[in-house]
Design a protein around this motif. Sequence first.
Motif, PDB file in Angstrom:
ATOM      1  N   CYS A 177       0.862  -1.189   0.000  1.00 17.63           N
ATOM      2  CA  CYS A 177       0.000   0.000   0.000  1.00 17.63           C
ATOM      3  C   CYS A 177       0.893   1.231   0.000  1.00 17.63           C
ATOM      4  O   CYS A 177       1.873   1.284   0.740  1.00 17.63           O
ATOM      5  CB  CYS A 177      -0.867   0.122   1.241  1.00 17.63           C
ATOM      6  N   GLU A 178       0.511   2.202  -0.787  1.00 18.17           N
ATOM      7  CA  GLU A 178       1.276   3.456  -0.827  1.00 18.17           C
ATOM      8  C   GLU A 178       0.378   4.549  -1.387  1.00 18.17           C
ATOM      9  O   GLU A 178      -0.330   4.344  -2.380  1.00 18.17           O
ATOM     10  CB  GLU A 178       2.535   3.269  -1.698  1.00 18.17           C
ATOM     11  N   LEU A 179       0.446   5.721  -0.746  1.00 23.08           N
ATOM     12  CA  LEU A 179      -0.368   6.858  -1.171  1.00 23.08           C
ATOM     13  C   LEU A 179       0.320   7.686  -2.254  1.00 23.08           C
ATOM     14  O   LEU A 179      -0.355   8.346  -3.052  1.00 23.08           O
ATOM     15  CB  LEU A 179      -0.604   7.791   0.028  1.00 23.08           C
ATOM     16  N   LEU A 219       6.455  -2.296   8.152  1.00 23.56           N
ATOM     17  CA  LEU A 219       6.205  -0.853   8.244  1.00 23.56           C
ATOM     18  C   LEU A 219       7.586  -0.220   8.403  1.00 23.56           C
ATOM     19  O   LEU A 219       8.154  -0.202   9.504  1.00 23.56           O
ATOM     20  CB  LEU A 219       5.295  -0.542   9.444  1.00 23.56           C
ATOM     21  N   LEU A 220       8.149   0.252   7.312  1.00 17.62           N
ATOM     22  CA  LEU A 220       9.548   0.671   7.299  1.00 17.62           C
ATOM     23  C   LEU A 220       9.639   2.184   7.155  1.00 17.62           C
ATOM     24  O   LEU A 220       9.147   2.767   6.186  1.00 17.62           O
ATOM     25  CB  LEU A 220      10.291  -0.019   6.145  1.00 17.62           C
ATOM     26  N   PHE A 221      10.221   2.794   8.157  1.00 21.33           N
ATOM     27  CA  PHE A 221      10.439   4.240   8.178  1.00 21.33           C
ATOM     28  C   PHE A 221       9.160   5.030   7.915  1.00 21.33           C
ATOM     29  O   PHE A 221       9.115   5.877   7.020  1.00 21.33           O
ATOM     30  CB  PHE A 221      11.561   4.615   7.194  1.00 21.33           C
ATOM     31  N   PRO A 228      17.968  -2.746   2.485  1.00 18.88           N
ATOM     32  CA  PRO A 228      17.764  -1.333   2.824  1.00 18.88           C
ATOM     33  C   PRO A 228      16.741  -0.679   1.909  1.00 18.88           C
ATOM     34  O   PRO A 228      16.619  -1.047   0.746  1.00 18.88           O
ATOM     35  CB  PRO A 228      19.146  -0.701   2.611  1.00 18.88           C
ATOM     36  N   THR A 229      16.016   0.278   2.453  1.00 20.37           N
ATOM     37  CA  THR A 229      15.099   1.067   1.628  1.00 20.37           C
ATOM     38  C   THR A 229      15.800   2.371   1.244  1.00 20.37           C
ATOM     39  O   THR A 229      16.825   2.734   1.817  1.00 20.37           O
ATOM     40  CB  THR A 229      13.807   1.413   2.390  1.00 20.37           C
ATOM     41  N   ARG A 230      15.191   3.080   0.340  1.00 15.91           N
ATOM     42  CA  ARG A 230      15.744   4.363  -0.094  1.00 15.91           C
ATOM     43  C   ARG A 230      15.812   5.328   1.094  1.00 15.91           C
ATOM     44  O   ARG A 230      16.780   6.040   1.293  1.00 15.91           O
ATOM     45  CB  ARG A 230      14.832   4.934  -1.194  1.00 15.91           C
TER      46      ARG A 230
END
Length: 176
Positions: A28-30, A74-76, A151-153
């Motif tokens: 999910c992303e807005l 739920l990352l950052f 890692p995420t951005r």
Amino acid sequence: MWLELGFGGGEHLAWQAAQNPDVGILGCELFINGVASLLRHVREQQLAHVRVADTDSFRVLSALPPASIDRAFLLFPDPWPKLRHHRRRFVRRDVLDLLASVLTDGAEFRFATDHAEYCTWALARVLNHVAFAWTAESARDWRQRPADWPPTRYEERAIAAGRRPVFLTFRRLPRH
Ligand SMILES: C[S@@+](CC[C@H](N)C(=O)[O-])C[C@H]1O[C@@H](n2cnc3c(N)ncnc32)[C@H](O)[C@@H]1O
């Protein structure tokens, strides 16, 4: 079935999907540019087992059937550092109730943040919830990202700015 809430550019989700071809992954992303970025990864890597909800994570959690998700990320999440904005933080009682409902017994809930006060806030709320336990046994377990957690951005930006992320893994306790 796994679920990533607020996947940003989708690089973590795409990595997990590529490593776990037998797991369906819902994100999910807005942020529409983030959705487009994930869809590019999906197309380039032919990740047919990914589904995308370009909507609010809360709506998705509310719509999922009970005990349908084996792992949630739920990352950052946005830390909303100002006191008057704290109520917007995603880690809160009503969200944790929904998450506890959709997770299967023994499911993992992975959370990361680079914001020390949000870390304390999230730990207090998750540990205060009867459905969750923290799996950490030593400092290493929350200071170092596990090998199956790319890692995420946002994380890369935080480290470049000199902030130190924490990686918390919780387990959804069995229902009685
Ligand atoms: C700080 S960014 C982190 C993105 C990504 N997880 C990362 O680590 O790079 C937070 C993300 O959560 C998304 N977001 C915030 N609230 C959301 C909500 N209620 N539902 C879905 N996405 C949300 C934002 O659009 C943003 O992309």
